[in-house]
Design an enzyme around this catalytic site. Sequence first.
Site, PDB file in Angstrom:
ATOM      1  N   LYS A   1       0.904  -1.159  -0.307  1.00  0.00           N
ATOM      2  CA  LYS A   1      -0.017  -0.129  -0.110  1.00  0.00           C
ATOM      3  C   LYS A   1       0.708   1.019  -0.038  1.00  0.00           C
ATOM      4  CE  LYS A   1      -3.593  -2.353   2.209  1.00  0.00           C
ATOM      5  NZ  LYS A   1      -4.753  -3.104   3.501  1.00  0.00           N
TER       6      LYS A   1
ATOM      7  N   GLN B   1      -5.015  -2.179   9.517  1.00  0.00           N
ATOM      8  CA  GLN B   1      -5.358  -3.726   8.262  1.00  0.00           C
ATOM      9  C   GLN B   1      -5.990  -5.061   9.868  1.00  0.00           C
ATOM     10  OE1 GLN B   1      -3.605  -3.666   5.624  1.00  0.00           O
ATOM     11  NE2 GLN B   1      -3.609  -6.341   6.030  1.00  0.00           N
TER      12      GLN B   1
ATOM     13  N   ASP C   1     -11.352   1.483   3.766  1.00  0.00           N
ATOM     14  CA  ASP C   1     -11.343   0.339   4.135  1.00  0.00           C
ATOM     15  C   ASP C   1     -13.177  -0.032   3.707  1.00  0.00           C
ATOM     16  OD1 ASP C   1      -9.361  -1.309   3.744  1.00  0.00           O
ATOM     17  OD2 ASP C   1      -8.895  -1.323   5.527  1.00  0.00           O
TER      18      ASP C   1
HETATM   19  N1  GUN Z   1      -6.768  -8.111   5.866  1.00  0.00           N
HETATM   20  C1  GUN Z   1      -7.035  -8.897   4.528  1.00  0.00           C
HETATM   21  N2  GUN Z   1      -7.835  -7.558   3.923  1.00  0.00           N
HETATM   22  C2  GUN Z   1      -7.755  -6.620   4.495  1.00  0.00           C
HETATM   23  C3  GUN Z   1      -8.036  -5.139   4.213  1.00  0.00           C
HETATM   24  O1  GUN Z   1      -8.992  -5.083   2.581  1.00  0.00           O
HETATM   25  N3  GUN Z   1      -7.795  -4.472   4.504  1.00  0.00           N
HETATM   26  C4  GUN Z   1      -7.558  -4.531   6.075  1.00  0.00           C
HETATM   27  N4  GUN Z   1      -7.800  -3.152   6.789  1.00  0.00           N
HETATM   28  N5  GUN Z   1      -7.361  -5.894   6.272  1.00  0.00           N
HETATM   29  C5  GUN Z   1      -7.478  -7.008   5.425  1.00  0.00           C
END
Ligand code: GUN
Length: 293
Positions: free
Chosen positions: A53, A97, A120
Amino acid sequence: MKLLDGKLIADQIRTEIALEVKELFLDKGLDPPHLAAVLVGEDPASMTYVAAKEKACSEVGFVSSVYRYPSNISGEKLLEVIDFLNADHEINGFIVQLPLPAHIDEHVIIERIDPLKDVDGFHPVNIGKMVLNLPCFLPATPYGIITLLERYKIETAGKNVVVLGRSHIVGTPVSILLSRKSDPGNATVTLCHSLSQNLTDIAARADILIVAMGKQGFVTADMVKKDAVVVDVGVHRIPSTETKSGFRLKGDVDFERVSRKCSYITPVPGGVGPMTIVSLLQNTLLAAKKNLI
Ligand code: GUN
C-alpha cells in the site's frame, strides 16, 4: 481462455489517479491525498500488504504513513490511536490492517473510525450505505472485482453469479454489490459457505464464479461451467526453493485445469490483489476530493 489481468488494469488506474493528483492538488499548490495505515504486530502477510500500500501511494503521488504497534497493545490504546487519526486534518483516510490480535475486538475498533475516513469501507455506516446503493466507500477487494469485470466489459445483468465464501471483507459485500440494481450488478447471486449443500452443483451453474474460500486449490474443473468467468480471491504462500522469497503464491482455484475450461480467469498473483490495492487508492482520492468541496 483470457486472463483478467489485474496488474495491467491496476497500472492503468494508477496512471489515471496520478493525473488527478497532479491536476486537482499539486498544480493548485494543495497537499496531495494522505493515506495512513495502522499495523499491529508482525504478521508477515499484513506487513507485506501494508508495504504494498505504501509503494502504491508513492507511485500515484499520495503521502502515506504507517502507525506500528506491538501485538500486546491494549484495545483502549488502539482506540486512542483511532481518535487521533480521526482528528488529524492532514490524513484523508486510514485503514486498520486486519486481522488484529485475538484480545482486541475488531468490531469495536472499526466502529470508532470516522466513516468519512473509513477508506476500507468496513464501518457499519459504509456497509449500510453500500446495501442501500448510496454514495459510500466500497470495501477494496469487492470494489476491485467489480472494476475488473467492468473494464473487461463482462456483462453481469441477469447472469448467475455464485460466490464461494461469506467473509465480511469479500464474500458478503461482493454478493451485495453484484445483486444491487446498478451496473455492474443486476445479477442473480448465490452465496455459498461452509454449510452449503451441493456446492459443486451450485458452482457448476455459475456464469461468473467468485471464489473467496481461503482454501488453496479448492475449485476444480468439475465445479466450473464451460466458458464461465472465474475470479480467484485466494492468496496462499506455498514454500518454494525456486523463488528468492522462499514461497510462491497460489489461489483457491486449480488454475491449470480450470483455465482450460473457462472464458476468463484471474491469475494469482496479478489478478485480484493489485485491484484491491488500487481500489484503496481510489477511495483515498475520493476522501481527499470531498475535503475540497
Ligand atoms: N486484511 C486482509 N484484507 C484486508 C483489507 O482489505 N483491509 C484491511 N484493513 N485488512 C485486511
